[in-house]
Design a protein around this motif. Structure first.
Motif, short mmCIF file in Angstrom:
data_model
loop_
_atom_site.label_atom_id
_atom_site.label_comp_id
_atom_site.label_asym_id
_atom_site.label_seq_id
_atom_site.Cartn_x
_atom_site.Cartn_y
_atom_site.Cartn_z
N THR A 140 25.44 22.10 55.62
CA THR A 140 25.36 23.55 55.78
C THR A 140 26.80 24.66 54.45
O THR A 140 26.00 25.59 53.97
N LEU A 179 24.27 32.08 63.46
CA LEU A 179 23.72 30.95 63.71
C LEU A 179 23.58 31.28 65.22
O LEU A 179 24.83 30.72 66.40
N THR A 181 22.27 29.06 48.49
CA THR A 181 21.31 30.65 48.55
C THR A 181 22.42 31.31 48.19
O THR A 181 22.14 32.61 47.08
N ASP A 232 20.93 29.86 59.06
CA ASP A 232 21.15 28.59 59.44
C ASP A 232 21.55 28.28 57.98
O ASP A 232 20.18 28.31 57.02
N ALA A 253 22.13 25.77 56.60
CA ALA A 253 21.80 24.90 55.30
C ALA A 253 20.53 24.59 55.68
O ALA A 253 20.33 23.64 55.11
N LYS A 254 19.68 25.55 56.67
CA LYS A 254 18.38 25.67 56.46
C LYS A 254 18.00 26.61 55.01
O LYS A 254 16.56 26.02 54.37
N GLY A 255 18.87 27.50 54.60
CA GLY A 255 18.14 28.60 53.45
C GLY A 255 17.30 29.38 54.11
O GLY A 255 17.97 29.86 55.21
N ASN A 256 16.14 29.68 53.29
CA ASN A 256 16.08 31.19 53.72
C ASN A 256 16.78 32.02 54.68
O ASN A 256 16.39 32.97 55.08
N GLY A 292 24.18 24.07 51.71
CA GLY A 292 22.39 25.28 51.42
C GLY A 292 23.12 26.53 51.26
O GLY A 292 23.26 27.68 51.23
#
Length: 201
Positions: A111, A57, A118, A84, A86-89, A114
Motif C-alpha cells: 500500500t 477503502l 500514485t 485503494d 495498493a491497486k492504484g487507479n 502504491g
C-alpha cells in the motif's frame, strides 16, 4: 455512522501547523486513508482556499467521512471517494498535494509502494506528499511505546507494523520523489514530506 478516533483531537492541530508550511496556497489536496473523516473536516476548515478530497477503502469509512462532512457543511470539502492505494487507479486525474495520516503502519507494504506510485502520477514537480505517523529510524532510538505498538500491530496482521523511514525513502526515490523534510511530532510520531522531482529529476 460517524466513527471517532480519540487521537484526532490531540494531533490535528500540530499536523495542521506543519501542513500550513508545506501545502500550496490553493489547489486540490487528495487525502489518502481519511479514516473517520475528522481530520478531513479539521483541515478543510483550517485551509479554506484548498479543495480537500477525502478517500478511503471500505463503505464504513466513507460513510463516516461523509457524515462528518454533512455536519460541517464546508464548501471546500468534497464527498469521500473509494480508493485503494495498493491497486492504484486514483480517484482524481491531478492533485496539488497528497496527505496521508496514520496509514503506512496499518496496511501492507504494497500500500505504501502504491501510494508513492500514485503520487508520482498525480503531482507536478515540487508538489508534496505528506506522511504522518510513527516510524523506525536506524540512528534514532525507538520509544518503548512505539516498539510495543509495532508488536501489537504485527500480532493483529503480520503485514502491518512500523516502517523504517529509510525504506520509505527508497521507495519514494524509485518513484521520483525525494524527502525534503522530517518533523518530530508529539507522542513519538513524525511528519515526512516528500516532493516530486519531475521528469529528469
Amino acid at each position: 455512522m460517524k466513527r471517532h478516533a480519540p487521537a484526532t483531537s490531540r494531533n490535528a492541530g500540530p499536523i495542521a501547523e506543519v501542513l500550513a508550511r508545506e501545502l500550496p496556497a490553493s489547489g486540490l489536496v487528495l487525502e489518502v486513508a481519511s479514516g473517520t473523516g475528522e481530520h478531513a473536516v479539521f483541515m478543510a476548515r483550517r485551509f479554506p482556499a484548498l479543495l480537500w478530497q477525502p478517500s478511503d477503502l471500505g463503505t464504513e469509512a466513507l460513510a463516516s467521512v461523509d457524515a462528518y462532512a454533512a455536519e460541517a457543511g464546508l464548501a471546500n470539502l468534497l464527498p469521500a471517494v473509494e480508493f485503494d492505494a495498493a491497486k492504484g487507479n486514483p480517484p482524481v486525474a491531478h492533485a496539488d498535494a497528497l496527505v496521508c495520516i496514520n496509514m503506512v503502519h496499518i496496511s501492507p507494504w504494497a500500500t505504501t509502494a502504491g501510494l508513492f506510485r500514485t503520487a508520482a502520477g498525480l503531482l507536478e514537480e515540487g508538489a508534496p506528499l505528506v506522511l504522518y505517523g510513527p516510524f523506525l529510524e536506524d540512528e534514532v532510538e525507538t520509544a518503548a511505546s512505539n516498539l510495543e505498538f509495532d508488536r501489537s500491530l504485527k500480532a493483529r496482521n503480520p503485514e502491518w507494523g512500523l516502517r523504517n523511514l529509510a525504506d520509505v525513502d527508497r521507495v519514494a526515490d524509485q518513484c521520483g520523489l525525494s524527502r525534503t523534510s522530517r518533523v518530530e511530532m508529539p507522542a513519538n510520531n513524525l511528519m515526512a514530506i516528500y516532493r516530486a522531482r519531475g521528469a529528469g529529476g
